[in-house]
Design a protein around this motif. Structure first.
Motif, short mmCIF file in Angstrom:
data_model
loop_
_atom_site.label_atom_id
_atom_site.label_comp_id
_atom_site.label_asym_id
_atom_site.label_seq_id
_atom_site.Cartn_x
_atom_site.Cartn_y
_atom_site.Cartn_z
N GLU A 34 23.81 -2.82 65.53
CA GLU A 34 22.78 -2.95 66.56
C GLU A 34 21.66 -1.94 66.38
O GLU A 34 20.50 -2.23 66.62
N GLU A 35 22.01 -0.74 65.93
CA GLU A 35 21.03 0.33 65.76
C GLU A 35 20.31 0.27 64.41
O GLU A 35 19.43 1.08 64.13
N GLY A 36 20.72 -0.65 63.53
CA GLY A 36 20.02 -0.84 62.26
C GLY A 36 20.47 0.06 61.14
O GLY A 36 19.75 0.21 60.15
N PHE A 37 21.63 0.67 61.25
CA PHE A 37 22.14 1.54 60.18
C PHE A 37 22.84 0.76 59.08
O PHE A 37 22.94 1.24 57.95
N ILE A 38 23.35 -0.43 59.40
CA ILE A 38 24.00 -1.28 58.40
C ILE A 38 23.45 -2.70 58.54
O ILE A 38 22.88 -3.05 59.57
N TYR A 39 23.62 -3.52 57.49
CA TYR A 39 23.16 -4.91 57.55
C TYR A 39 24.12 -5.78 58.35
O TYR A 39 23.74 -6.41 59.31
N GLU A 40 25.35 -5.82 57.90
CA GLU A 40 26.31 -6.78 58.44
C GLU A 40 27.71 -6.25 58.24
O GLU A 40 27.95 -5.37 57.42
N PHE A 41 28.66 -6.81 58.99
CA PHE A 41 30.07 -6.52 58.74
C PHE A 41 30.86 -7.78 58.99
O PHE A 41 30.45 -8.67 59.74
N GLU A 42 32.00 -7.87 58.31
CA GLU A 42 32.83 -9.06 58.40
C GLU A 42 34.29 -8.63 58.39
O GLU A 42 34.67 -7.74 57.63
N GLU A 43 35.10 -9.28 59.23
CA GLU A 43 36.52 -8.95 59.27
C GLU A 43 37.28 -9.88 58.34
O GLU A 43 37.13 -11.10 58.39
N ILE A 44 38.08 -9.29 57.46
CA ILE A 44 38.90 -10.03 56.50
C ILE A 44 40.35 -9.82 56.88
O ILE A 44 40.80 -8.68 57.03
N LYS A 45 41.09 -10.91 57.04
CA LYS A 45 42.51 -10.82 57.37
C LYS A 45 43.32 -11.06 56.10
O LYS A 45 43.23 -12.11 55.48
N ASN A 46 44.10 -10.08 55.74
CA ASN A 46 45.00 -10.13 54.61
C ASN A 46 46.35 -10.62 55.13
O ASN A 46 46.55 -10.78 56.33
N LYS A 47 47.28 -10.82 54.23
CA LYS A 47 48.63 -11.21 54.65
C LYS A 47 49.28 -10.12 55.49
O LYS A 47 50.04 -10.38 56.41
N PHE A 48 48.94 -8.86 55.18
CA PHE A 48 49.58 -7.72 55.85
C PHE A 48 48.66 -6.97 56.79
O PHE A 48 49.11 -6.39 57.76
N ARG A 49 47.35 -6.90 56.49
CA ARG A 49 46.43 -6.06 57.25
C ARG A 49 45.10 -6.75 57.51
O ARG A 49 44.79 -7.76 56.89
N LYS A 50 44.29 -6.12 58.39
CA LYS A 50 42.92 -6.56 58.63
C LYS A 50 41.98 -5.49 58.10
O LYS A 50 42.24 -4.29 58.26
N TYR A 51 40.90 -5.92 57.49
CA TYR A 51 39.89 -5.01 56.96
C TYR A 51 38.52 -5.42 57.45
O TYR A 51 38.29 -6.59 57.76
N LEU A 52 37.60 -4.46 57.48
CA LEU A 52 36.20 -4.74 57.72
C LEU A 52 35.45 -4.50 56.43
O LEU A 52 35.61 -3.45 55.80
N LEU A 53 34.63 -5.47 56.03
CA LEU A 53 33.72 -5.28 54.91
C LEU A 53 32.36 -4.98 55.51
O LEU A 53 31.78 -5.80 56.22
N ILE A 54 31.84 -3.78 55.23
CA ILE A 54 30.58 -3.33 55.80
C ILE A 54 29.52 -3.34 54.71
O ILE A 54 29.70 -2.73 53.65
#
Length: 132
Positions: free
Chosen positions: A41-61
């Motif tokens: 929202e503040e413009g420090f990053i472009y986008e982020f996406e949540e990736i669900k693995n078989k075991f864990r969840k990750y954010l790709l920033i």
């Protein structure tokens, strides 16, 4: 096992900025997702996406750079409230980061928000980190 997930996320973003990486992967938690959405929202990053693995969840920033020399938009990140020493502030005591150039991310009773929004709403809370 990481005890301080916020500090781990800030370190991963800092290291990726120094290495001029376009994307950084961080473990996903509710608080991390809220902090990253504030950064977007503040413009420090472009986008982020949540990736669900078989075991864990990750954010790709997706990190943001400016100019031809790829200068990072995020100059510095600083963790303020730590698990061993929590830092709280009411709405009158919320700090101004570099006279308004940077932001402080505050965890309030109404969710995670910037210092400006917390002051405007009259909310205090835990000062998580400074970003400029």
């Amino acid at each position: 096992m990481v005890n301080d997930t916020i500090s781990d996320m800030l370190t991963r973003i800092r290291n990726a900025n120094l290495a001029r990486h376009q994307i950084v992967q961080v473990p996903s938690t509710h608080i991390i997702r809220d902090i990253v959405s504030v950064l977007k929202e503040e413009g420090f990053i472009y986008e982020f996406e949540e990736i669900k693995n078989k075991f864990r969840k990750y954010l790709l920033i997706s990190l943001k750079y400016k100019g031809n020399h790829r200068q990072p938009t995020i100059t510095s990140l600083k963790r303020i409230s730590k698990p061993g020493l929590r830092v709280y502030a009411n709405h009158k005591e919320i700090p101004h980061v570099l006279d308004g150039i940077g932001i402080a991310i505050i965890s309030t009773s109404r969710g995670v928000m910037t210092d400006k929004n917390a002051r405007h709403r009259g909310l205090g809370g835990e000062v998580l980190c400074y970003i400029w």
